[in-house]
Design a protein around this motif. Structure first.
Motif, PDB file in Angstrom:
ATOM      1  N   PHE A   1      99.651  50.350  70.703  1.00  0.00           N
ATOM      2  CA  PHE A   1      99.879  48.966  70.258  1.00  0.00           C
ATOM      3  C   PHE A   1      99.863  48.847  68.730  1.00  0.00           C
ATOM      4  N   GLN A   2     100.054  49.969  68.013  1.00  0.00           N
ATOM      5  CA  GLN A   2     100.139  49.986  66.551  1.00  0.00           C
ATOM      6  C   GLN A   2      98.865  49.535  65.849  1.00  0.00           C
ATOM      7  N   ARG A   3      97.799  49.311  66.581  1.00  0.00           N
ATOM      8  CA  ARG A   3      96.577  48.825  65.926  1.00  0.00           C
ATOM      9  C   ARG A   3      95.304  49.353  66.560  1.00  0.00           C
ATOM     10  N   MET A   4      95.395  50.035  67.682  1.00  0.00           N
ATOM     11  CA  MET A   4      94.197  50.519  68.359  1.00  0.00           C
ATOM     12  C   MET A   4      94.142  52.046  68.347  1.00  0.00           C
ATOM     13  N   ASP A   5      93.042  52.562  67.841  1.00  0.00           N
ATOM     14  CA  ASP A   5      92.787  53.994  67.927  1.00  0.00           C
ATOM     15  C   ASP A   5      92.105  54.273  69.262  1.00  0.00           C
ATOM     16  N   THR A   6      92.579  55.288  69.956  1.00  0.00           N
ATOM     17  CA  THR A   6      92.024  55.615  71.263  1.00  0.00           C
ATOM     18  C   THR A   6      91.491  57.045  71.257  1.00  0.00           C
ATOM     19  N   GLU A   7      90.445  57.259  72.015  1.00  0.00           N
ATOM     20  CA  GLU A   7      89.899  58.605  72.188  1.00  0.00           C
ATOM     21  C   GLU A   7      89.468  58.784  73.637  1.00  0.00           C
ATOM     22  N   THR A   8      89.878  59.891  74.216  1.00  0.00           N
ATOM     23  CA  THR A   8      89.511  60.217  75.585  1.00  0.00           C
ATOM     24  C   THR A   8      88.840  61.580  75.599  1.00  0.00           C
ATOM     25  N   ARG A   9      87.614  61.638  76.063  1.00  0.00           N
ATOM     26  CA  ARG A   9      86.887  62.898  76.186  1.00  0.00           C
ATOM     27  C   ARG A   9      86.742  63.269  77.655  1.00  0.00           C
ATOM     28  N   THR A  10      86.919  64.536  77.960  1.00  0.00           N
ATOM     29  CA  THR A  10      86.792  64.989  79.338  1.00  0.00           C
ATOM     30  C   THR A  10      85.782  66.133  79.437  1.00  0.00           C
TER      31      THR A  10
END
Length: 227
Positions: free
Chosen positions: A85-94
């Protein structure tokens, strides 16, 4: 989750008692994984690479047509970051805990090819940070997983002690595989803020992030130390 850990442990114990001790092998790997994922969640926009660490324990249980067969248990963790969305940084850890079987054979000097299948569970933890609102939401969950892959290891550095003990090898690995995983339902929740004494807290900062589908075609490149 308890059932998965119990199965994982019992499989390795059975393999260790059914095979000679000289057939045991432990590996530590560190590298990057490129993945191509389907859509379906705001967190699924993660096609790209991640950096991870893996631990592997295998016990040889036999040989068929020149292939060495082993029961294989592994733990792996990695983190994927992106922007949506051009404004949200996302991080996914597994955090993945898998057990399965591996078939391996030497195909050239210092080179081994293998194939493996494994099943288990993966813990997924996701975080979204909104740059403009200075807010973040996060959640985690578990999903069942099935993995199949094939790869090549080149181990140019090898050391073997007296009597075959003290084995050590160092090299690189390339593996292509596919991970099938049940979607994990996640709900974004804001971190709890400090509340004044006597205040009544109303849980209002939560929203569904959808069902995160981590199924993906993967290509891993890593450095490997074998003991």
């Amino acid at each position: 989750m308890r059932l998965t850990i119990t199965f994982f442990t019992c499989a390795l114990v059975w393999a260790a008692t059914a095979a000679p001790a000289s057939a045991e092998r432990f590996e530590l790997g560190m590298g990057s994984v490129s993945r191509w994922m389907p859509s379906g969640s705001v967190l699924s926009l993660h096609d790209g690479s991640s950096t991870g660490l893996g631990l592997d324990a295998a016990v040889q249980v036999g040989a068929v047509a020149g292939l060495s067969l082993a029961v294989d248990g592994s733990y792996a963790t990695d983190a994927v970051s992106g922007r949506t969305f051009q404004r949200m940084d996302t991080e996914t850890r597994t955090h993945a805990l898998l057990v399965g079987v591996r078939a391996q054979r030497a195909v050239a000097p210092l080179t081994e090819a293998y194939g493996r299948v494994a099943a288990g569970a993966i813990r997924v933890a996701a975080t979204l940070d909104d740059d403009y609102a200075a807010e973040s939401v996060s959640d985690h969950g578990w999903g069942a997983a099935l993995y199949a892959g094939a790869g090549v290891e080149v181990l140019p550095i090898r050391r073997v002690g007296a009597g075959g003990r003290g084995r050590f090898a160092l090299g690189v690995r390339a593996e292509l595989g596919y991970l099938a995983m049940t979607p994990v339902a996640l709900t974004g929740r804001s971190p709890d803020a400090d509340m004044p004494a006597g205040a009544i807290e109303i849980p209002a900062h939560a929203a569904s992030l959808g069902r995160l589908n981590m199924s993906a075609l993967t290509l891993g490149l890593s450095a490997v130390a074998r003991f």
